[in-house]
Each structure stands twice: as C-alpha cells, then as structure tokens.
Design a protein around this motif. Structure first.
Motif, short mmCIF file in Angstrom:
data_model
loop_
_atom_site.label_atom_id
_atom_site.label_comp_id
_atom_site.label_asym_id
_atom_site.label_seq_id
_atom_site.Cartn_x
_atom_site.Cartn_y
_atom_site.Cartn_z
N VAL A 1 0.78 -1.23 0.00
CA VAL A 1 0.00 0.00 0.00
C VAL A 1 0.83 1.29 0.00
CG1 VAL A 1 -1.94 1.22 1.05
CG2 VAL A 1 -1.80 -1.24 1.23
N ASP B 1 0.28 -2.57 -4.98
CA ASP B 1 -0.86 -3.25 -4.37
C ASP B 1 -1.75 -2.23 -3.68
OD1 ASP B 1 0.06 -5.69 -5.21
OD2 ASP B 1 0.89 -6.30 -3.28
N ASN B 2 -3.01 -2.17 -4.11
CA ASN B 2 -4.02 -1.37 -3.43
C ASN B 2 -3.55 0.06 -3.15
OD1 ASN B 2 -6.66 -1.21 -2.48
ND2 ASN B 2 -6.01 -1.51 -0.36
N GLN C 1 -3.39 3.98 -2.77
CA GLN C 1 -4.37 4.94 -2.28
C GLN C 1 -3.98 6.33 -2.76
OE1 GLN C 1 -7.12 3.80 -0.25
NE2 GLN C 1 -6.27 1.93 -1.08
N GLY D 1 -6.18 -0.07 -7.16
CA GLY D 1 -6.37 0.76 -5.98
C GLY D 1 -7.53 1.71 -6.12
#
Length: 430
Positions: A226, A268-269, A271, A292
């Motif tokens: 993240v 990954d994901n 934000q 994301g």
C-alpha cells in the motif's frame, strides 16, 4: 538508582555517534551543549551554514544524518533568511528524520528584500545526481527545496535536474514519510521507481506541492503493501510569492513532455486522495500492474486526465470517484480524452465530471474528443455512475475501440444534459 541508570543508558545509546567520551567511575558524563534527550539536533551543530559552499554543507549535513541514523534521531533544518546551499548526493540513512518548520507553502515564502524563499530552505544548484536518496524508516518533513538557477520564462533554458528525492536502488526500502514538502524549479520531484531486485513498501506522500518542469511530480513503481499519495498539489504558480509564475511558453513545454503528474505501476491497493494538477500533459497514469482507489481529485488543463491499464482480469481494478477533469490541451480534439482505458481488468467511475474550455495561462484547445475512450482488444469492463460529461466533440461521450469491452452507464448525463444510461459493447465475455 535503577531509574537513573536506565535514563543514562538510553542517553548513551542515542548519542554514541557524537559523544566525546563515556562516563567513568569518577562520575557521570558532562552534558553536551545543544543536545537534548529526545534525539533532536540542529544542522548548525554539525557545521551546516548559510555561508558555506554546497560541498561543505553536504558533508556536514551527511554527518548529521549519520548521527540520526545511529539513534533514530531528528535533524532540524533551522529557519534562516538565507537558504542552505547543499550539493546533491545526500543519503538519508535508515532511521533518520530530516525536518523543517513548514507546512506546504503553495505560492512560496518571501524574503523581505530579495527574490528568494526563506525558512527551512535547501538550495540545489548542481545536477550531478539525485539530491537526496532515502532508505528504510526515514522521514522528510517541513522543508522547501529550491533550484535557484531554474528558469521561469524560457523553455530552452529549462535544466533537466535529476529527481530531488529518490528511493534507494541498492536495498529494499520500507516505511518512508514525505510530508509538507514544497519544491521550486524541480524537474522531477519524487522518484520511487524501485529496482526489480529491491521493491519498496509503505511509502507515504502527503501535503507536497510543486510544479515539475519535466511533468512528473511523483512516480512509483514496484511498491507493495500500500503506497499512499495524499493531498498533493501541482501548479505552475508555486514560485509566485518570491519570483513569479511560470510563463505560458514554459507551461506549454511541460505539457509537450507528454508525462503524467502522478504515475504508478506494480503496486498493491494504491491509495490516491485529494490530488491536483494544472498544466501537465496527464493527471494520473494507473499502470498495467496496479490497482487501488483514486478519490477527490481535480486534474485541470490536461490532455489526458486518467490513463488506466491492466495486465490481468484478477485484480487490476481501479475505483475512481468524486473528481473533476478539465481536458483541453492538444492540437486537435482527437488527442484529448478525460479518461482512457486499455488492457484488462475493471474501472469503476463514480461521480466524476469532465468539462473543457479555454485558459490563458497555457495553449488550450478548449474541448475534448469524448469523456471516455476504451481501446485495445482484451476483455475489459467499465462501470460509470453519476457522471456529468460536457464540451466534447464526438456524438457520444464514450468511444468504443475495443470489441471485447463492456461499459455500463447509470445516472449519467451527456453534453446536452440528456440522460444516457445503458450498456455499450458486448454484454458478456466471449
């Protein structure tokens, strides 16, 4: 006695790198001037001075950073009327924090009589390499990075400086905080394209302001667990207070680089929240190996607002919501698109508006081709809800160039303010 021993022991651990001698049997160590038990020291204690040469300040600042690395300490860049000139090539070693006094200053600070910023300012004049390379568990906060030789007016005089801040290419980097930073005259602000061998993790960018003359403000590649880009602002007026705004010719030259202010891949994901850009070719590049959320954004005066790729149907999904895109830059409308989708995966668009028009700060055509272009040949799906789409040339807001794509619109309105709900393309996968 036990508590006293613990306190002395903790002090010795934190200041072992700088202490002249250790306590002996005759009594406790003398207290060093300028050192507090919190592990926070000024750059001036290590010899950083506004009157020094950049090379001398680099050596002194590196010494301070090395001390902070040994104890998880903080190096304070004390505010000054004159900037600290520092040569590039610093390494922010593991555990160290480099901290100034500022929040982000979107139009700059201003010396009372000179055309320069004041405060916690690091002035960079060479282009030998990245100014600051960061390692694991580090923090940079509250600083202004100033390139005094960078032009405001002449695109032919733009200096292509290396990145101001770069992730280490020699080792994995985990847990970096970049907060309340302002950049003046940078070419590329923050480069977190990690090497294939050494991916990075948990990188946080927040409240960072600038206008990169190469068009890239933040780029991330191979960041897992993240990455976060929050509350960042790209604007060519960020030197206004002390020097002025970038000229129309310089802004046009930035757009001509065809780069994106925020570019991420192999994440990954990710934000992304509360992002702004003005006068770059693209807003956000969401790479083929990423997924994301992108929310609360404004991409103003761009050619492409969002470009989303995808190399898999499994988890190459982006959720994009509560944003505004003004796509109006280009020689013809055919090259101007608020959103472009290609590859595989899914894109969910919610409450995103797009409109276009002229702007005197740069060369703007004032309209786009469409709202969304779906290209490629692989299976991809798009859902749109609550979107308001205006000032495009095409008959319909969605251009379907992919024979295997499906786009579903719900509660959307076209350029004539007519409802345009429905399903486009193939209903099911072939």
């Amino acid at each position: 006695m036990a508590n006293h021993s613990l306190k002395v022991g903790a002090l010795l651990v934190c200041f072992a790198a700088s202490a002249a001698w250790l306590p002996g049997p005759s009594g406790p160590a003398p207290v060093q001037q300028g050192v507090d038990e919190s592990g926070s020291r000024s750059v001036r204690e290590f010899g950083v001075r506004t009157e020094n040469t950049p090379e001398a300040n680099r050596a002194a600042l590196q010494k301070a950073i090395d001390w902070a690395s040994s104890c998880g300490g903080e190096v304070r860049v004390e505010p000054s009327a004159e900037p600290y000139r520092v040569a590039s090539g610093l390494v922010l070693r593991q555990n160290a924090s480099l901290v100034g006094v500022h929040g982000p200053v979107g139009r700059g600070t201003k010396h009372p009589t000179k055309a320069q910023p004041v405060g916690s300012v690091l002035a960079i004049e060479d282009s030998a390499g990245p100014f600051l390379t960061v390692e694991t568990a580090t923090q940079v906060r509250g600083l202004q990075f100033w390139y005094p030789k960078q032009t405001l007016s002449d695109p032919k005089a733009v200096i292509a400086y290396p990145p101001t801040i770069q992730v280490s290419q020699a080792k994995p980097v985990w847990g970096v905080t970049l907060s309340c930073l302002t950049f003046y005259g940078e070419y590329m602000a923050m480069d977190f394209n990690a090497s294939e061998r050494h991916a990075c993790e948990q990188i946080l960018f927040e409240h960072c302001y600038g206008y990169p003359l190469g068009g890239e403000f933040i780029r991330i590649d191979r960041c897992y667990d993240v990455p976060r880009i929050l509350h960042c602002h790209v604007n060519p007026a960020n030197r206004r207070a002390f020097a002025g705004d970038c000229s129309k010719a310089v802004i046009d030259s930035v757009v001509a680089k065809k780069s994106f202010a925020y570019r991420i891949d192999h994440t990954d994901n990710a934000q992304l929240m509360d992002l702004f850009t003005f006068g770059t070719y693209g807003g956000a590049w969401l790479g083929s190996s990423s997924y994301g959320q992108l929310t609360a954004f404004n991409f103003d005066c761009v050619a492409i607002g969002i470009h989303k790729g995808g190399d898999s149907a499994f988890n190459r999904n982006w959720m994009v919501a509560q944003g505004s895109i003004i796509a109006n830059l280009g020689e013809t409308a055919q090259g101007i698109h608020p959103i472009v989708v290609e590859g595989r995966g899914h894109l969910a668009i919610s409450n995103v508006e797009a409109f276009s028009g002229p702007n005197g700060a740069l060369t703007a055509l004032g309209r786009s081709q469409d709202f969304l272009t779906v290209s490629g040949k692989e299976r991809v799906t798009v859902s749109m809800s609550g979107c308001r789409m205006r000032n495009y040339e095409a008959d319909a807001p969605v251009t379907m160039q992919n024979p295997n794509a499906t786009v579903v619109l719900t509660g959307c309105f076209d350029k004539s303010e007519r409802a345009c709900d429905g399903t486009l393309g193939v209903a099911t996968a072939k």
